[in-house]
Write a protein that holds these residues in place. Structure first.
Motif, mmCIF file in Angstrom:
data_model
loop_
_atom_site.group_PDB
_atom_site.id
_atom_site.type_symbol
_atom_site.label_atom_id
_atom_site.label_comp_id
_atom_site.label_asym_id
_atom_site.label_seq_id
_atom_site.Cartn_x
_atom_site.Cartn_y
_atom_site.Cartn_z
ATOM 1 N N UNK A 1 0.842 -1.189 0.000
ATOM 2 C CA UNK A 1 0.000 0.000 0.000
ATOM 3 C C UNK A 1 0.884 1.247 0.000
ATOM 4 N N UNK A 2 0.586 2.171 -0.844
ATOM 5 C CA UNK A 2 1.344 3.410 -0.967
ATOM 6 C C UNK A 2 0.772 4.463 -0.030
ATOM 7 N N UNK A 3 1.678 5.143 0.642
ATOM 8 C CA UNK A 3 1.275 6.224 1.545
ATOM 9 C C UNK A 3 0.977 7.472 0.701
ATOM 10 N N UNK A 4 -0.025 8.213 1.094
ATOM 11 C CA UNK A 4 -0.424 9.395 0.327
ATOM 12 C C UNK A 4 0.576 10.532 0.535
ATOM 13 N N UNK A 5 0.569 11.465 -0.396
ATOM 14 C CA UNK A 5 1.432 12.636 -0.286
ATOM 15 C C UNK A 5 1.073 13.446 0.955
ATOM 16 N N UNK A 6 -0.198 13.530 1.237
ATOM 17 C CA UNK A 6 -0.638 14.256 2.437
ATOM 18 C C UNK A 6 -0.023 13.623 3.693
ATOM 19 N N UNK A 8 2.704 11.790 3.799
ATOM 20 C CA UNK A 8 4.145 12.043 3.750
ATOM 21 C C UNK A 8 4.466 13.415 4.328
ATOM 22 N N UNK A 9 3.682 14.409 3.919
ATOM 23 C CA UNK A 9 3.912 15.771 4.410
ATOM 24 C C UNK A 9 3.635 15.880 5.907
ATOM 25 N N UNK A 10 2.645 15.155 6.391
ATOM 26 C CA UNK A 10 2.377 15.138 7.841
ATOM 27 C C UNK A 10 3.537 14.483 8.585
ATOM 28 N N UNK A 16 10.254 17.313 11.502
ATOM 29 C CA UNK A 16 10.762 18.679 11.678
ATOM 30 C C UNK A 16 10.563 19.123 13.125
ATOM 31 N N UNK A 17 9.428 18.770 13.711
ATOM 32 C CA UNK A 17 9.177 19.092 15.114
ATOM 33 C C UNK A 17 10.163 18.420 16.046
ATOM 34 N N UNK A 97 14.730 14.008 4.001
ATOM 35 C CA UNK A 97 15.188 14.009 2.605
ATOM 36 C C UNK A 97 14.525 12.891 1.810
ATOM 37 N N UNK A 98 14.356 11.729 2.415
ATOM 38 C CA UNK A 98 13.693 10.615 1.726
ATOM 39 C C UNK A 98 12.243 10.966 1.402
ATOM 40 N N UNK A 99 11.567 11.595 2.346
ATOM 41 C CA UNK A 99 10.185 12.023 2.108
ATOM 42 C C UNK A 99 10.140 13.040 0.974
ATOM 43 N N UNK A 100 11.030 14.022 1.014
ATOM 44 C CA UNK A 100 11.052 15.053 -0.024
ATOM 45 C C UNK A 100 11.344 14.448 -1.401
ATOM 46 N N UNK A 101 12.268 13.479 -1.455
ATOM 47 C CA UNK A 101 12.554 12.825 -2.734
ATOM 48 C C UNK A 101 11.328 12.080 -3.256
ATOM 49 N N UNK A 102 10.601 11.419 -2.351
ATOM 50 C CA UNK A 102 9.409 10.689 -2.762
ATOM 51 C C UNK A 102 8.348 11.638 -3.304
#
Length: 110
Positions: A1-6, A8-10, A16-17, A97-102
């Motif tokens: 199952x692929x995780x949504x972009x939303x 990923x951003x969350x 970051x927190x 960085x991995x999230x941003x690349x995805x």
């Protein structure tokens, strides 16, 4: 199952927190514990581990000579914590960085 972009951003926001929690308490380097033999005849260090422990921190920089600093015993625990924080900080940055690349692979706004 692929995780949504939303999602990923969350996840990225959560990571970051976590960076703020370090409050600048990070050190790059390696902590080294050593024991020295003094060379005096009859000294207990001649047959044992040596005098110590003494602690130093080594930091390697690209295109520069490594730097080595003596660490007083009263700072060893704090320095260990800061070095461990640095390692965790690097792990979090790599996850971001991995999230941003995805997200970039998906051709969606970062």
């Amino acid at each position: 199952m692929t995780i949504s972009t939303k999602e990923l951003k969350q996840n990225r926001q959560v990571l970051i927190g976590q960076l703020a929690a370090f409050e600048g308490k990070i050190l790059r380097g390696s902590l080294i514990e050593s024991y020295k033999k003094c060379g005096k005849p009859g000294c207990k260090c001649a047959t044992g581990a040596g005098h110590g422990p003494k602690h130093s921190m080594t930091v390697n920089f690209p295109k520069r000579k490594p730097e080595n600093d003596y660490i007083p015993l009263e700072y060893v625990v704090q320095v260990k914590e800061y070095i461990e924080n640095y390692q965790r900080f690097k792990e979090i940055i790599e996850q971001i960085c991995m999230i941003n690349r995805e997200i970039l692979k998906r051709r969606e706004e970062l």
